[in-house]
Design a protein around this motif. Structure first.
Motif, PDB file in Angstrom:
ATOM      1  N   ALA A  84      72.763   0.713  -4.664  1.00  0.00           N
ATOM      2  CA  ALA A  84      73.315  -0.452  -3.960  1.00  0.00           C
ATOM      3  C   ALA A  84      74.578  -0.029  -3.229  1.00  0.00           C
ATOM      4  O   ALA A  84      75.393   0.723  -3.782  1.00  0.00           O
ATOM      5  N   ALA A  85      74.744  -0.514  -1.995  1.00  0.00           N
ATOM      6  CA  ALA A  85      75.921  -0.095  -1.212  1.00  0.00           C
ATOM      7  C   ALA A  85      76.683  -1.291  -0.668  1.00  0.00           C
ATOM      8  O   ALA A  85      76.103  -2.259  -0.190  1.00  0.00           O
ATOM      9  N   VAL A  86      78.004  -1.189  -0.748  1.00  0.00           N
ATOM     10  CA  VAL A  86      78.910  -2.157  -0.127  1.00  0.00           C
ATOM     11  C   VAL A  86      79.461  -1.473   1.117  1.00  0.00           C
ATOM     12  O   VAL A  86      80.028  -0.381   1.025  1.00  0.00           O
ATOM     13  N   LEU A  87      79.273  -2.102   2.268  1.00  0.00           N
ATOM     14  CA  LEU A  87      79.637  -1.462   3.530  1.00  0.00           C
ATOM     15  C   LEU A  87      80.992  -1.979   4.011  1.00  0.00           C
ATOM     16  O   LEU A  87      81.245  -3.183   3.986  1.00  0.00           O
ATOM     17  N   VAL A  88      81.837  -1.054   4.461  1.00  0.00           N
ATOM     18  CA  VAL A  88      83.186  -1.431   4.868  1.00  0.00           C
ATOM     19  C   VAL A  88      83.524  -0.748   6.191  1.00  0.00           C
ATOM     20  O   VAL A  88      83.461   0.486   6.282  1.00  0.00           O
ATOM     21  N   VAL A  89      83.865  -1.550   7.213  1.00  0.00           N
ATOM     22  CA  VAL A  89      84.413  -0.936   8.428  1.00  0.00           C
ATOM     23  C   VAL A  89      85.859  -1.371   8.580  1.00  0.00           C
ATOM     24  O   VAL A  89      86.218  -2.504   8.287  1.00  0.00           O
ATOM     25  N   LEU A  90      86.694  -0.438   8.998  1.00  0.00           N
ATOM     26  CA  LEU A  90      88.119  -0.705   9.227  1.00  0.00           C
ATOM     27  C   LEU A  90      88.366  -0.645  10.713  1.00  0.00           C
ATOM     28  O   LEU A  90      87.988   0.332  11.363  1.00  0.00           O
ATOM     29  N   TYR A  91      89.007  -1.685  11.262  1.00  0.00           N
ATOM     30  CA  TYR A  91      89.297  -1.670  12.701  1.00  0.00           C
ATOM     31  C   TYR A  91      90.737  -2.085  12.952  1.00  0.00           C
ATOM     32  O   TYR A  91      91.355  -2.753  12.113  1.00  0.00           O
ATOM     33  N   GLY A  92      91.236  -1.682  14.126  1.00  0.00           N
ATOM     34  CA  GLY A  92      92.661  -1.824  14.396  1.00  0.00           C
ATOM     35  C   GLY A  92      93.055  -3.114  15.068  1.00  0.00           C
ATOM     36  O   GLY A  92      93.876  -3.113  15.984  1.00  0.00           O
ATOM     37  N   ASN A  93      92.464  -4.236  14.625  1.00  0.00           N
ATOM     38  CA  ASN A  93      92.841  -5.584  15.089  1.00  0.00           C
ATOM     39  C   ASN A  93      92.378  -5.885  16.517  1.00  0.00           C
ATOM     40  O   ASN A  93      92.807  -6.861  17.113  1.00  0.00           O
ATOM     41  N   ARG A  94      91.520  -5.016  17.096  1.00  0.00           N
ATOM     42  CA  ARG A  94      90.907  -5.389  18.380  1.00  0.00           C
ATOM     43  C   ARG A  94      89.584  -6.054  18.014  1.00  0.00           C
ATOM     44  O   ARG A  94      89.551  -7.239  17.756  1.00  0.00           O
ATOM     45  N   GLU A  95      88.483  -5.284  17.905  1.00  0.00           N
ATOM     46  CA  GLU A  95      87.164  -5.818  17.520  1.00  0.00           C
ATOM     47  C   GLU A  95      86.412  -4.735  16.775  1.00  0.00           C
ATOM     48  O   GLU A  95      86.656  -3.557  16.990  1.00  0.00           O
ATOM     49  N   PHE A  96      85.435  -5.151  15.934  1.00  0.00           N
ATOM     50  CA  PHE A  96      84.590  -4.116  15.316  1.00  0.00           C
ATOM     51  C   PHE A  96      83.202  -4.061  15.956  1.00  0.00           C
ATOM     52  O   PHE A  96      82.406  -3.163  15.665  1.00  0.00           O
ATOM     53  N   GLU A  97      82.902  -5.018  16.831  1.00  0.00           N
ATOM     54  CA  GLU A  97      81.675  -5.029  17.640  1.00  0.00           C
ATOM     55  C   GLU A  97      80.423  -4.621  16.855  1.00  0.00           C
ATOM     56  O   GLU A  97      79.997  -5.329  15.948  1.00  0.00           O
ATOM     57  N   ASP A  98      79.823  -3.458  17.170  1.00  0.00           N
ATOM     58  CA  ASP A  98      78.520  -3.114  16.566  1.00  0.00           C
ATOM     59  C   ASP A  98      78.647  -2.136  15.397  1.00  0.00           C
ATOM     60  O   ASP A  98      77.643  -1.613  14.902  1.00  0.00           O
ATOM     61  N   ALA A  99      79.885  -1.917  14.937  1.00  0.00           N
ATOM     62  CA  ALA A  99      80.092  -0.879  13.908  1.00  0.00           C
ATOM     63  C   ALA A  99      79.445  -1.245  12.570  1.00  0.00           C
ATOM     64  O   ALA A  99      78.873  -0.384  11.899  1.00  0.00           O
ATOM     65  N   LEU A 100      79.530  -2.519  12.188  1.00  0.00           N
ATOM     66  CA  LEU A 100      79.017  -2.863  10.850  1.00  0.00           C
ATOM     67  C   LEU A 100      77.490  -2.836  10.825  1.00  0.00           C
ATOM     68  O   LEU A 100      76.884  -2.356   9.857  1.00  0.00           O
ATOM     69  N   VAL A 101      76.875  -3.307  11.907  1.00  0.00           N
ATOM     70  CA  VAL A 101      75.405  -3.274  11.933  1.00  0.00           C
ATOM     71  C   VAL A 101      74.936  -1.815  12.021  1.00  0.00           C
ATOM     72  O   VAL A 101      73.926  -1.426  11.404  1.00  0.00           O
ATOM     73  N   GLU A 102      75.692  -0.991  12.728  1.00  0.00           N
ATOM     74  CA  GLU A 102      75.351   0.441  12.807  1.00  0.00           C
ATOM     75  C   GLU A 102      75.474   1.087  11.423  1.00  0.00           C
ATOM     76  O   GLU A 102      74.602   1.861  11.004  1.00  0.00           O
ATOM     77  N   LEU A 103      76.542   0.725  10.694  1.00  0.00           N
ATOM     78  CA  LEU A 103      76.718   1.301   9.349  1.00  0.00           C
ATOM     79  C   LEU A 103      75.592   0.820   8.419  1.00  0.00           C
ATOM     80  O   LEU A 103      75.099   1.585   7.588  1.00  0.00           O
ATOM     81  N   GLN A 104      75.191  -0.438   8.589  1.00  0.00           N
ATOM     82  CA  GLN A 104      74.094  -0.941   7.762  1.00  0.00           C
ATOM     83  C   GLN A 104      72.802  -0.151   8.041  1.00  0.00           C
ATOM     84  O   GLN A 104      72.101   0.277   7.114  1.00  0.00           O
ATOM     85  N   ASP A 105      72.484   0.046   9.312  1.00  0.00           N
ATOM     86  CA  ASP A 105      71.270   0.796   9.668  1.00  0.00           C
ATOM     87  C   ASP A 105      71.337   2.221   9.120  1.00  0.00           C
ATOM     88  O   ASP A 105      70.354   2.741   8.576  1.00  0.00           O
ATOM     89  N   LEU A 106      72.507   2.834   9.248  1.00  0.00           N
ATOM     90  CA  LEU A 106      72.676   4.213   8.773  1.00  0.00           C
ATOM     91  C   LEU A 106      72.530   4.281   7.246  1.00  0.00           C
ATOM     92  O   LEU A 106      71.867   5.184   6.712  1.00  0.00           O
ATOM     93  N   ALA A 107      73.147   3.309   6.565  1.00  0.00           N
ATOM     94  CA  ALA A 107      73.064   3.299   5.096  1.00  0.00           C
ATOM     95  C   ALA A 107      71.604   3.199   4.645  1.00  0.00           C
ATOM     96  O   ALA A 107      71.176   3.904   3.725  1.00  0.00           O
TER      97      ALA A 107
END
Ligand SMILES: Cc1cc2nc3c(=O)[nH]c(=O)nc-3n(C[C@H](O)[C@H](O)[C@H](O)COP(=O)(O)O)c2cc1C
Length: 265
Positions: A84-107
């Motif tokens: 089981a995986a908990v996915l975490v993206v860190l972004y610099g207060n602009r936007e995270f856009e497609d990063a979380l869905v990309e991390l989910q697909d990669l995971a």
């Protein structure tokens, strides 16, 4: 579901992803030390195989609205084996856009079962004293939220009888937006101020910096993560390339309204 071990996996050149992953891990298993796999440095990881009864927290920074490319490359060497995986993206207060869905697909591609996702805010890699961008994040409130998030996930999983999880829905577009291409420049080194301490070499995740006579940077290897800028005790490493200086000013002026972490179950 019985969780045998909580494991943290992160790629974190300037340390914000690491802080949040660690706080979530503490929340998941108060009192126990999570096993850590740090993918930030070329020498710090070997092929890693997870076990199906582990709970794994995976944290990465957002670069240009996508998962940092070197993090993708290093995560691809890992085998999830159904953990089981908990996915975490860190972004610099602009936007995270497609990063979380990309991390989910990669995971999923490397064999994990994503059970929860999150986007937290970290001090922007380009933030400086004169042009702060989300400086000091994650702060105490963020860390408290991360810990509570971990406790909630662990509570939910230990209460489950089977090991099949509900599909996770996270924001983002597929196909993903274009990511960051190679940048034709790297941070600038003021050789006169350099004392040769080597911190910049140690903290560089791509092995782009060497000290042979004088400091040299391989622009092709540099991912512009700014770990060298932040680690130099003399302030001898700075961002001088005009397009990036303009970007820093833009981020400072346009991304100063505090955003809050987002959690997805
Ligand atoms: C090359 C580069 C691109 C970035 N792109 C974004 C972005 O698209 N959106 C954003 O909000 N932050 C962006 N950031 C900021 C990082 O996502 C943020 O500072 C993150 O907390 C860094 O994680 P770390 O401390 O684990 O290295 C970028 C940083 C770098 C170095």
């Amino acid at each position: 579901m019985k969780i045998s071990k909580v494991r943290s996996i992160y790629f974190s050149p300037t340390g914000t992803s690491k802080k949040i992953v660690e706080a979530i891990a503490v929340g998941c298993q108060e009192g126990a030390v999570a096993e850590q796999s740090n993918l930030t440095y070329p020498t710090s990881f070997d092929t890693l195989e997870c076990k199906a009864d582990e709970l794994v927290i995976i944290g990465v920074p957002v670069y240009a609205g996508r998962v940092a490319p070197l993090a993708v490359e290093r995560l691809q060497t890992i085998k999830g084996n159904g953990a089981a995986a908990v996915l975490v993206v860190l972004y610099g207060n602009r936007e995270f856009e497609d990063a979380l869905v990309e991390l989910q697909d990669l995971a999923k591609e490397i064999g994990f079962q994503p059970v929860a996702g999150s986007a937290f805010i970290g001090e922007h890699s380009f933030s400086t004293m004169n042009l702060p961008i989300a400086d000091g994040r994650p702060d105490d409130d963020d860390l408290r939220m991360a810990k509570a998030f971990g406790a909630k996930i662990a509570g939910h999983l230990t209460g489950m009888t089977g090991d099949s999880f509900e599909p996770l829905a996270v924001p983002g577009n597929v196909p993903y937006k274009d990511g960051m291409g190679a940048l034709p420049f790297s941070p600038s080194f003021n050789v006169g101020m350099c004392t040769g301490c080597g911190f910049c070499i140690e903290t560089c995740p791509s092995g782009a910096i060497s000290l042979e006579g004088e400091l040299q940077v391989d622009t092709e290897l540099c991912i512009f993560c700014c770990a060298c800028v932040k680690s130099c005790p003399e302030g001898a490493v700075t961002v001088e390339a005009p397009p990036l200086k303009e970007k820093m000013v833009w981020l400072h002026e346009n991304c100063n309204k505090r955003k809050e972490p987002q959690l997805f179950f």
